[in-house]
Design a protein around this motif. Structure first.
Motif, mmCIF file in Angstrom:
data_model
loop_
_atom_site.group_PDB
_atom_site.id
_atom_site.type_symbol
_atom_site.label_atom_id
_atom_site.label_comp_id
_atom_site.label_asym_id
_atom_site.label_seq_id
_atom_site.Cartn_x
_atom_site.Cartn_y
_atom_site.Cartn_z
ATOM 1 N N SER A 4 0.800 -1.230 0.000
ATOM 2 C CA SER A 4 0.000 0.000 0.000
ATOM 3 C C SER A 4 0.826 1.269 0.000
ATOM 4 O O SER A 4 0.268 2.356 0.047
ATOM 5 N N GLY A 5 2.134 1.184 -0.014
ATOM 6 C CA GLY A 5 2.940 2.397 -0.090
ATOM 7 C C GLY A 5 3.987 2.474 1.000
ATOM 8 O O GLY A 5 4.069 1.623 1.876
ATOM 9 N N THR A 39 0.276 12.999 -3.804
ATOM 10 C CA THR A 39 0.059 12.409 -5.114
ATOM 11 C C THR A 39 0.996 11.223 -5.331
ATOM 12 O O THR A 39 2.179 11.294 -5.016
ATOM 13 N N GLY A 40 0.461 10.151 -5.872
ATOM 14 C CA GLY A 40 1.259 8.961 -6.141
ATOM 15 C C GLY A 40 1.285 7.992 -4.979
ATOM 16 O O GLY A 40 1.846 6.905 -5.085
ATOM 17 N N GLY A 41 0.706 8.371 -3.850
ATOM 18 C CA GLY A 41 0.623 7.470 -2.711
ATOM 19 C C GLY A 41 1.773 7.549 -1.729
ATOM 20 O O GLY A 41 1.869 6.721 -0.826
ATOM 21 N N ILE A 42 2.664 8.534 -1.872
ATOM 22 C CA ILE A 42 3.763 8.659 -0.916
ATOM 23 C C ILE A 42 3.250 9.312 0.364
ATOM 24 O O ILE A 42 2.574 10.333 0.318
#
Length: 155
Positions: A4-5, A39-42
């Motif tokens: 999940s990141g 943004t991008g899941g970070i």
């Protein structure tokens, strides 16, 4: 199981948000205050909150680990480099370099000394080599990509 990141500890939430917005064009997508995702899941979490989560002392948190990086790709590396070099608050891991497979990239630190890499996309690498007059076979030999993948990228 589903990945999940990743989450990174930061000292100053607002400074981190501003940096990633100005340098990489990211925005906050989920905001829980001390923990936020861009943004991008970070994801990022403040040091104070992280210390409570894992029950440790502040001195147990170490930056500059140099054992991981946050990786980005861009279609316009030269434009990104112009933006990056216009700032005097960027500390570089290394200047622009070209890897053996032809991809150009640069590494620098965020405000909490997490390493960020920004490289051109492999499609851009193939287009650059094509513009230099290299054949698909020559590009394949350099990039280690199959001719089929290269032809798809060049369309």
């Amino acid at each position: 199981m589903k990945y999940s990141g990743s989450m990174f500890v930061v000292d100053n939430r607002e400074r981190t948000i501003q940096f990633y917005k100005e340098i990489l064009g990211l925005r906050v997508t989920v905001d829980f205050g001390a923990n936020f995702t861009m943004t991008g899941g970070i994801s990022f979490q403040t040091r104070e909150s992280w210390i409570e989560f894992i029950n440790c002392d502040s001195q147990d948190i170490h930056y500059r680990g140099r054992d991981a990086e946050i990786y980005f790709e861009t279609e316009d590396l030269d434009g990104f480099l112009t933006l990056l070099h216009s700032r005097d608050d960027i500390e570089y891991v290394h200047p622009l370099k070209t890897h053996d497979w032809g991809q150009r990239g640069i590494r620098f630190y965020d405000p909490d000394y997490h390493i960020i890499e920004v490289s051109e996309t492999l499609t851009q690498v193939c287009r650059r080599f094509q513009a230099q007059g290299k054949s698909v076979e020559e590009i394949s030999a350099i990039t280690m990509l199959s001719p089929k993948v290269i032809n798809r990228m060049l369309k």
